[in-house]
Design a protein around this motif. Structure first.
Motif, PDB file in Angstrom:
ATOM      1  N   ARG A  94       0.886  -1.158   0.000  1.00  0.00           N
ATOM      2  CA  ARG A  94       0.000   0.000   0.000  1.00  0.00           C
ATOM      3  C   ARG A  94       0.926   1.210   0.000  1.00  0.00           C
ATOM      4  O   ARG A  94       1.973   1.183   0.659  1.00  0.00           O
ATOM      5  N   GLY A  95       0.584   2.246  -0.764  1.00  0.00           N
ATOM      6  CA  GLY A  95       1.506   3.366  -0.815  1.00  0.00           C
ATOM      7  C   GLY A  95       0.903   4.654  -1.293  1.00  0.00           C
ATOM      8  O   GLY A  95      -0.267   4.723  -1.680  1.00  0.00           O
ATOM      9  N   GLY A  96       1.730   5.681  -1.257  1.00  0.00           N
ATOM     10  CA  GLY A  96       1.366   6.995  -1.738  1.00  0.00           C
ATOM     11  C   GLY A  96       2.518   7.594  -2.514  1.00  0.00           C
ATOM     12  O   GLY A  96       3.684   7.392  -2.155  1.00  0.00           O
ATOM     13  N   VAL A  97       2.185   8.309  -3.604  1.00  0.00           N
ATOM     14  CA  VAL A  97       3.195   8.968  -4.431  1.00  0.00           C
ATOM     15  C   VAL A  97       2.828  10.447  -4.525  1.00  0.00           C
ATOM     16  O   VAL A  97       1.702  10.786  -4.902  1.00  0.00           O
ATOM     17  N   VAL A  98       3.772  11.307  -4.168  1.00  0.00           N
ATOM     18  CA  VAL A  98       3.531  12.750  -4.152  1.00  0.00           C
ATOM     19  C   VAL A  98       4.710  13.483  -4.792  1.00  0.00           C
ATOM     20  O   VAL A  98       5.763  12.905  -5.032  1.00  0.00           O
ATOM     21  N   VAL A  99       4.503  14.756  -5.023  1.00  0.00           N
ATOM     22  CA  VAL A  99       5.596  15.653  -5.388  1.00  0.00           C
ATOM     23  C   VAL A  99       5.714  16.655  -4.253  1.00  0.00           C
ATOM     24  O   VAL A  99       4.710  17.133  -3.727  1.00  0.00           O
ATOM     25  N   GLY A 100       6.942  16.914  -3.833  1.00  0.00           N
ATOM     26  CA  GLY A 100       7.121  17.862  -2.748  1.00  0.00           C
ATOM     27  C   GLY A 100       8.568  17.996  -2.341  1.00  0.00           C
ATOM     28  O   GLY A 100       9.459  17.319  -2.859  1.00  0.00           O
ATOM     29  N   VAL A 101       8.777  18.880  -1.387  1.00  0.00           N
ATOM     30  CA  VAL A 101      10.127  19.180  -0.925  1.00  0.00           C
ATOM     31  C   VAL A 101      10.650  18.033  -0.067  1.00  0.00           C
ATOM     32  O   VAL A 101       9.963  17.539   0.825  1.00  0.00           O
ATOM     33  N   LEU A 102      11.859  17.633  -0.386  1.00  0.00           N
ATOM     34  CA  LEU A 102      12.543  16.591   0.377  1.00  0.00           C
ATOM     35  C   LEU A 102      14.001  16.988   0.517  1.00  0.00           C
ATOM     36  O   LEU A 102      14.653  17.339  -0.468  1.00  0.00           O
ATOM     37  N   ASN A 103      14.495  16.957   1.726  1.00  0.00           N
ATOM     38  CA  ASN A 103      15.917  17.202   1.992  1.00  0.00           C
ATOM     39  C   ASN A 103      16.644  15.878   1.972  1.00  0.00           C
ATOM     40  O   ASN A 103      16.285  14.962   2.711  1.00  0.00           O
ATOM     41  N   HIS A 104      17.643  15.774   1.147  1.00  0.00           N
ATOM     42  CA  HIS A 104      18.515  14.600   1.096  1.00  0.00           C
ATOM     43  C   HIS A 104      19.919  15.118   1.344  1.00  0.00           C
ATOM     44  O   HIS A 104      20.511  15.780   0.493  1.00  0.00           O
ATOM     45  N   ILE A 105      20.434  14.818   2.534  1.00  0.00           N
ATOM     46  CA  ILE A 105      21.725  15.351   2.942  1.00  0.00           C
ATOM     47  C   ILE A 105      22.705  14.201   3.124  1.00  0.00           C
ATOM     48  O   ILE A 105      22.583  13.417   4.071  1.00  0.00           O
ATOM     49  N   PRO A 106      23.652  14.053   2.196  1.00  0.00           N
ATOM     50  CA  PRO A 106      24.656  12.996   2.349  1.00  0.00           C
ATOM     51  C   PRO A 106      25.569  13.288   3.539  1.00  0.00           C
ATOM     52  O   PRO A 106      25.949  14.427   3.773  1.00  0.00           O
ATOM     53  N   THR A 107      25.893  12.238   4.295  1.00  0.00           N
ATOM     54  CA  THR A 107      26.857  12.357   5.391  1.00  0.00           C
ATOM     55  C   THR A 107      27.928  11.299   5.186  1.00  0.00           C
ATOM     56  O   THR A 107      27.839  10.473   4.285  1.00  0.00           O
ATOM     57  N   ASP A 108      28.923  11.293   6.046  1.00  0.00           N
ATOM     58  CA  ASP A 108      30.000  10.305   5.935  1.00  0.00           C
ATOM     59  C   ASP A 108      29.507   8.890   6.186  1.00  0.00           C
ATOM     60  O   ASP A 108      30.018   7.940   5.612  1.00  0.00           O
ATOM     61  N   VAL A 109      28.520   8.726   7.054  1.00  0.00           N
ATOM     62  CA  VAL A 109      28.052   7.407   7.447  1.00  0.00           C
ATOM     63  C   VAL A 109      26.870   6.945   6.597  1.00  0.00           C
ATOM     64  O   VAL A 109      26.852   5.843   6.080  1.00  0.00           O
ATOM     65  N   ASP A 110      25.879   7.791   6.476  1.00  0.00           N
ATOM     66  CA  ASP A 110      24.653   7.456   5.737  1.00  0.00           C
ATOM     67  C   ASP A 110      24.007   8.766   5.307  1.00  0.00           C
ATOM     68  O   ASP A 110      24.461   9.828   5.689  1.00  0.00           O
ATOM     69  N   ASP A 111      22.969   8.670   4.534  1.00  0.00           N
ATOM     70  CA  ASP A 111      22.262   9.875   4.112  1.00  0.00           C
ATOM     71  C   ASP A 111      21.152  10.194   5.102  1.00  0.00           C
ATOM     72  O   ASP A 111      20.515   9.304   5.649  1.00  0.00           O
ATOM     73  N   PHE A 112      20.932  11.467   5.300  1.00  0.00           N
ATOM     74  CA  PHE A 112      19.851  11.945   6.155  1.00  0.00           C
ATOM     75  C   PHE A 112      18.773  12.496   5.237  1.00  0.00           C
ATOM     76  O   PHE A 112      19.051  13.327   4.368  1.00  0.00           O
ATOM     77  N   ILE A 113      17.548  12.005   5.391  1.00  0.00           N
ATOM     78  CA  ILE A 113      16.442  12.491   4.568  1.00  0.00           C
ATOM     79  C   ILE A 113      15.287  12.904   5.467  1.00  0.00           C
ATOM     80  O   ILE A 113      14.957  12.233   6.435  1.00  0.00           O
ATOM     81  N   VAL A 114      14.692  14.028   5.120  1.00  0.00           N
ATOM     82  CA  VAL A 114      13.554  14.548   5.869  1.00  0.00           C
ATOM     83  C   VAL A 114      12.814  15.522   4.954  1.00  0.00           C
ATOM     84  O   VAL A 114      13.403  16.109   4.064  1.00  0.00           O
ATOM     85  N   GLY A 115      11.523  15.627   5.153  1.00  0.00           N
ATOM     86  CA  GLY A 115      10.788  16.610   4.369  1.00  0.00           C
ATOM     87  C   GLY A 115       9.295  16.374   4.367  1.00  0.00           C
ATOM     88  O   GLY A 115       8.816  15.283   4.673  1.00  0.00           O
ATOM     89  N   LYS A 116       8.581  17.421   3.999  1.00  0.00           N
ATOM     90  CA  LYS A 116       7.130  17.365   3.941  1.00  0.00           C
ATOM     91  C   LYS A 116       6.650  16.306   2.962  1.00  0.00           C
ATOM     92  O   LYS A 116       5.605  15.687   3.178  1.00  0.00           O
ATOM     93  N   ALA A 117       7.401  16.066   1.904  1.00  0.00           N
ATOM     94  CA  ALA A 117       6.989  15.064   0.910  1.00  0.00           C
ATOM     95  C   ALA A 117       6.869  13.675   1.538  1.00  0.00           C
ATOM     96  O   ALA A 117       5.970  12.911   1.182  1.00  0.00           O
ATOM     97  N   ILE A 118       7.740  13.333   2.467  1.00  0.00           N
ATOM     98  CA  ILE A 118       7.646  12.032   3.147  1.00  0.00           C
ATOM     99  C   ILE A 118       6.361  11.983   3.966  1.00  0.00           C
ATOM    100  O   ILE A 118       5.633  10.990   3.938  1.00  0.00           O
TER     101      ILE A 118
END
Length: 157
Positions: A94-118
């Motif tokens: 089950r899912g949802g697909v949207v368009v919107g702002v998403l922050n994708h911030i690469p770091t040394d260990v892993d990527d950090f993602i956050v945003g209204k689109a999620i």
């Protein structure tokens, strides 16, 4: 560097995972976990996904743009995930697909993602989709061109 911009985002929940993990035999759980590992590898190797995160029984897919090609790529990936989960485990998504702002911030260990689109994609998944299906927002369809014959089973709820 600005990592904060509009993307196409899909939030997918694999239905039945909790039941399998809570009540499945050790063999069933091992089969499921290996299958999820296989799904992750398959997605990474075979599908035109730009960005992918898997955690627990959730999959987050997002693009680096909002073009019709980005939408086609993401929808194709979602369809293949559904087919794989159904064929391998008799489980639906089950899912949802949207368009919107998403922050994708690469770091040394892993990527950090956050945003209204999620948040918006999760809302569609949990509150609008209700039963096994993937709901695509009107905004995504407007970008794609709702008159196109390439997305055949579009229904307006």
């Amino acid at each position: 560097m600005n990592h904060n911009f509009d993307r196409i985002v899909a939030f997918i929940d694999i239905l039945g995972t909790s039941e399998t993990l809570r009540h499945g035999s050790e063999e069933e759980i091992e089969h499921y976990v290996k299958g999820i590992e296989g799904l992750y590898s398959k997605l990474r190797d075979e599908l035109p996904i730009e960005k992918l995160k898997m955690f627990s029984d959730n999959i987050l897919i997002y693009t680096d743009g909002t073009s019709p090609e980005n939408i086609e790529s993401l929808i194709e990936s979602v369809a293949r995930i559904q087919l794989y989960m159904l064929q391998e485990f008799s489980l639906f998504i089950r899912g949802g697909v949207v368009v919107g702002v998403l922050n994708h911030i690469p770091t040394d260990v892993d990527d950090f993602i956050v945003g209204k689109a999620i948040v918006d994609a999760h809302y569609l998944e949990s509150n609008v989709a209700i039963y096994p299906r993937v709901v695509v927002s009107r905004e995504v369809l407007k970008i794609y061109d709702p008159d196109s014959k390439s997305i055949p089973f579009v229904k307006d709820d």
